[in-house]
Design a protein around this motif. Structure first.
Motif, PDB file in Angstrom:
ATOM      1  N   TYR A 170       0.834  -1.209   0.000  1.00 56.04           N
ATOM      2  CA  TYR A 170       0.000   0.000   0.000  1.00 56.04           C
ATOM      3  C   TYR A 170       0.867   1.257   0.000  1.00 56.04           C
ATOM      4  CZ  TYR A 170      -3.319   3.607   1.274  1.00 56.04           C
ATOM      5  OH  TYR A 170      -4.068   4.770   1.265  1.00 56.04           O
ATOM      6  N   THR A 171       1.857   1.304   0.872  1.00 60.85           N
ATOM      7  CA  THR A 171       2.689   2.511   0.946  1.00 60.85           C
ATOM      8  C   THR A 171       3.509   2.705  -0.329  1.00 60.85           C
ATOM      9  OG1 THR A 171       4.445   1.303   2.109  1.00 60.85           O
ATOM     10  CG2 THR A 171       2.812   2.448   3.468  1.00 60.85           C
ATOM     11  N   ALA A 172       3.913   1.607  -0.995  1.00 61.08           N
ATOM     12  CA  ALA A 172       4.630   1.734  -2.258  1.00 61.08           C
ATOM     13  C   ALA A 172       3.744   2.354  -3.332  1.00 61.08           C
ATOM     14  CB  ALA A 172       5.149   0.369  -2.708  1.00 61.08           C
ATOM     15  N   ALA A 173       2.451   2.004  -3.288  1.00 60.54           N
ATOM     16  CA  ALA A 173       1.532   2.504  -4.310  1.00 60.54           C
ATOM     17  C   ALA A 173       0.996   3.893  -4.007  1.00 60.54           C
ATOM     18  CB  ALA A 173       0.370   1.519  -4.485  1.00 60.54           C
ATOM     19  N   PHE A 174       0.759   4.207  -2.729  1.00 62.58           N
ATOM     20  CA  PHE A 174       0.045   5.437  -2.378  1.00 62.58           C
ATOM     21  C   PHE A 174       0.830   6.365  -1.457  1.00 62.58           C
ATOM     22  CE2 PHE A 174      -3.117   2.111  -3.220  1.00 62.58           C
ATOM     23  CZ  PHE A 174      -3.818   2.710  -4.263  1.00 62.58           C
ATOM     24  N   GLY A 175       2.033   5.959  -1.072  1.00 59.70           N
ATOM     25  CA  GLY A 175       2.832   6.800  -0.192  1.00 59.70           C
ATOM     26  C   GLY A 175       2.486   6.596   1.271  1.00 59.70           C
ATOM     27  N   GLU A 176       3.321   7.152   2.125  1.00 59.00           N
ATOM     28  CA  GLU A 176       3.164   7.012   3.571  1.00 59.00           C
ATOM     29  C   GLU A 176       2.873   8.372   4.181  1.00 59.00           C
ATOM     30  OE1 GLU A 176       5.933   5.626   7.376  1.00 59.00           O
ATOM     31  OE2 GLU A 176       6.331   4.811   5.378  1.00 59.00           O
ATOM     32  N   PRO A 177       1.773   8.512   4.931  1.00 55.12           N
ATOM     33  CA  PRO A 177       1.471   9.810   5.546  1.00 55.12           C
ATOM     34  C   PRO A 177       2.563  10.227   6.522  1.00 55.12           C
ATOM     35  CG  PRO A 177       0.085   8.086   6.481  1.00 55.12           C
ATOM     36  CD  PRO A 177       0.797   7.474   5.329  1.00 55.12           C
ATOM     37  N   GLN A 178       2.908  11.526   6.496  1.00 53.47           N
ATOM     38  CA  GLN A 178       3.930  12.069   7.386  1.00 53.47           C
ATOM     39  C   GLN A 178       3.323  12.867   8.531  1.00 53.47           C
ATOM     40  OE1 GLN A 178       7.193  11.181   6.852  1.00 53.47           O
ATOM     41  NE2 GLN A 178       6.205   9.898   5.276  1.00 53.47           N
ATOM     42  N   HIS A 179       2.024  13.118   8.459  1.00 55.01           N
ATOM     43  CA  HIS A 179       1.314  13.903   9.473  1.00 55.01           C
ATOM     44  C   HIS A 179      -0.096  13.337   9.580  1.00 55.01           C
ATOM     45  CE1 HIS A 179      -0.776  17.283  11.395  1.00 55.01           C
ATOM     46  NE2 HIS A 179       0.424  17.646  11.856  1.00 55.01           N
ATOM     47  N   PRO A 180      -0.692  13.334  10.782  1.00 53.06           N
ATOM     48  CA  PRO A 180      -2.043  12.786  10.922  1.00 53.06           C
ATOM     49  C   PRO A 180      -3.063  13.365   9.950  1.00 53.06           C
ATOM     50  CG  PRO A 180      -1.104  13.148  13.088  1.00 53.06           C
ATOM     51  CD  PRO A 180      -0.126  13.718  12.093  1.00 53.06           C
ATOM     52  N   GLU A 181      -2.951  14.659   9.636  1.00 56.49           N
ATOM     53  CA  GLU A 181      -3.910  15.278   8.723  1.00 56.49           C
ATOM     54  C   GLU A 181      -3.889  14.612   7.347  1.00 56.49           C
ATOM     55  OE1 GLU A 181      -6.252  17.417   9.177  1.00 56.49           O
ATOM     56  OE2 GLU A 181      -5.846  17.954  11.262  1.00 56.49           O
ATOM     57  N   GLU A 182      -2.765  14.038   6.967  1.00 55.74           N
ATOM     58  CA  GLU A 182      -2.666  13.399   5.661  1.00 55.74           C
ATOM     59  C   GLU A 182      -3.488  12.118   5.572  1.00 55.74           C
ATOM     60  OE1 GLU A 182       1.362  12.965   4.303  1.00 55.74           O
ATOM     61  OE2 GLU A 182       1.941  14.933   5.089  1.00 55.74           O
ATOM     62  N   LEU A 183      -3.920  11.590   6.719  1.00 57.44           N
ATOM     63  CA  LEU A 183      -4.784  10.407   6.695  1.00 57.44           C
ATOM     64  C   LEU A 183      -6.104  10.681   5.971  1.00 57.44           C
ATOM     65  CD1 LEU A 183      -4.262   9.158  10.355  1.00 57.44           C
ATOM     66  CD2 LEU A 183      -3.520   7.965   8.277  1.00 57.44           C
ATOM     67  N   ARG A 184      -6.500  11.930   5.939  1.00 62.20           N
ATOM     68  CA  ARG A 184      -7.747  12.292   5.252  1.00 62.20           C
ATOM     69  C   ARG A 184      -7.674  11.990   3.762  1.00 62.20           C
ATOM     70  NH1 ARG A 184     -10.704  16.272   8.479  1.00 62.20           N
ATOM     71  NH2 ARG A 184      -9.446  16.986  10.255  1.00 62.20           N
ATOM     72  N   GLN A 185      -6.461  11.982   3.196  1.00 68.49           N
ATOM     73  CA  GLN A 185      -6.303  11.733   1.766  1.00 68.49           C
ATOM     74  C   GLN A 185      -6.078  10.253   1.446  1.00 68.49           C
ATOM     75  OE1 GLN A 185      -4.602  14.828   3.038  1.00 68.49           O
ATOM     76  NE2 GLN A 185      -6.649  15.491   2.401  1.00 68.49           N
ATOM     77  N   HIS A 186      -6.090   9.406   2.463  1.00 66.21           N
ATOM     78  CA  HIS A 186      -5.827   7.978   2.247  1.00 66.21           C
ATOM     79  C   HIS A 186      -7.106   7.159   2.416  1.00 66.21           C
ATOM     80  CE1 HIS A 186      -1.391   7.700   1.894  1.00 66.21           C
ATOM     81  NE2 HIS A 186      -1.423   8.873   2.520  1.00 66.21           N
ATOM     82  N   ASN A 187      -7.047   5.940   1.862  1.00 66.08           N
ATOM     83  CA  ASN A 187      -8.154   5.000   2.022  1.00 66.08           C
ATOM     84  C   ASN A 187      -8.002   4.298   3.365  1.00 66.08           C
ATOM     85  OD1 ASN A 187     -10.535   3.736   0.801  1.00 66.08           O
ATOM     86  ND2 ASN A 187      -9.337   1.852   0.933  1.00 66.08           N
ATOM     87  N   CYS A 188      -8.867   4.617   4.314  1.00 63.12           N
ATOM     88  CA  CYS A 188      -8.781   4.062   5.671  1.00 63.12           C
ATOM     89  C   CYS A 188      -9.830   2.980   5.857  1.00 63.12           C
ATOM     90  CB  CYS A 188      -8.942   5.179   6.703  1.00 63.12           C
ATOM     91  SG  CYS A 188      -7.570   6.368   6.668  1.00 63.12           S
ATOM     92  N   LEU A 189      -9.440   1.923   6.535  1.00 68.03           N
ATOM     93  CA  LEU A 189     -10.287   0.747   6.752  1.00 68.03           C
ATOM     94  C   LEU A 189     -10.991   0.905   8.089  1.00 68.03           C
ATOM     95  CD1 LEU A 189      -7.516  -1.757   5.655  1.00 68.03           C
ATOM     96  CD2 LEU A 189      -9.380  -0.858   4.233  1.00 68.03           C
TER      97      LEU A 189
END
Length: 304
Positions: A170-189
């Motif tokens: 997942y992180t290889a494809a979509f990157g790794e968040p560096q700040h909690p706010e960046e979780l908003r841009q990710h697909n969360c389960l």
């Protein structure tokens, strides 16, 4: 005085129904009704007021109920003491536990415990919903989070950190968040318990609180499925460290935002009353404490 009759009396007082109490104890309604009448005859006292619509305790029944409960608890404690003196622990564990933790860690641990104590037997409920102790015939439950009902007897097994995790894919494809706010841009389960979806993730760093609402394309009421989705690279999950420790150690999952801490969640062993606190339950409590502490130990680095 028959202790089975006393047990039936307390169960009827709890349920407000002879039929329901009989079903829980594996009796016919006629047998239960006869037992109650026998107890009332022995006491020369009417314990319940019966009508076509309800069954309620008389004032004498309420008074006797307190002593009845105390007597049953004392008898159970006496039995437990005898077993402890003999060095044998036997009996039936009627246990419920969470899905992910139960299937992947606790069930193998209990298998090991039962090999050491062959006179134990087990009836197991696995699922993330909260079991009804009486309807589900459960004596003890392993749960994340302290019980809200103060009348319950609860033993804390451990306090466990929650971690944000994803697979390397997942992180290889979509990157790794560096700040909690960046979780908003990710697909969360999202894990859901009953009608509540756990879609707000809390964490702290250097005293600063972060409360992040998250979204994603997958939601489930089974915590094991959420972990499997994370393993398969479907998104980012927020899990108990105990559930994913082995996969973090092996590199199958990655811990994200490691410098941000979550509020630890307690793992508790809960009984509805002191009667259920048997030697088998106390053995399970101590066994789980040892196993959880062992599981959460840091993996040592290989010698160079």
């Amino acid at each position: 005085m028959n202790t089975d009759d006393l047990e039936l009396f307390t169960r009827i007082a709890d349920c407000g129904s002879i039929t329901a109490s009989a079903e829980q104890l594996g009796l016919t309604p006629a047998t239960a009704s006869a037992a109650l009448k026998r107890l009332e005859k022995q006491l020369d006292t009417q314990l319940f007021i019966r009508s076509t619509r309800q069954l309620r305790l008389t004032s004498e029944g309420e008074h006797f109920l307190t002593f009845c409960r105390q007597a049953l608890v004392a008898l159970e404690e006496g039995k437990a003491s005898l077993h402890a003196i003999k060095g044998k622990i036997s009996g039936e564990l009627r246990l419920s536990m969470p899905s992910d933790l139960g299937r992947n860690l606790v069930v193998p641990w209990i298998d090991e415990m039962m090999i050491k104590h062959p006179e134990l037997s087990l009836k197991l409920n696995i699922g993330d919903g909260l079991s009804d102790f009486y309807l589900d015939r459960v004596d003890v439950a392993l749960r994340y989070g302290a019980p809200e009902d103060s009348s319950m007897i609860a033993f804390q097994v451990a306090s466990i950190d929650r971690v944000i995790i994803a697979s390397p894919e997942y992180t290889a494809a979509f990157g790794e968040p560096q700040h909690p706010e960046e979780l908003r841009q990710h697909n969360c389960l999202i894990f859901r318990l009953g009608n509540r979806a756990y879609d707000t993730w809390d964490m702290v760093r250097n005293g600063e609180q972060y409360r992040i609402p998250v979204t994603g394309d997958r939601e489930c009421d089974d915590a094991e499925i959420v972990r499997r989705w994370a393993r398969a690279g479907r998104g980012i999950a927020f899990k108990s460290k105990l559930d994913v420790k082995r996969e973090l150690d092996s590199g199958k999952l990655l811990r994200l935002l490691p410098e941000y801490q979550s509020k630890p969640v307690g793992l508790w062993l809960v009984c509805p009353s002191r009667k259920q606190v048997t030697p088998a339950v106390l053995l399970l409590r101590d066994f789980l404490r040892d196993k959880v502490n062992e599981e959460l130990k840091p993996v040592g680095r290989p010698l160079s």
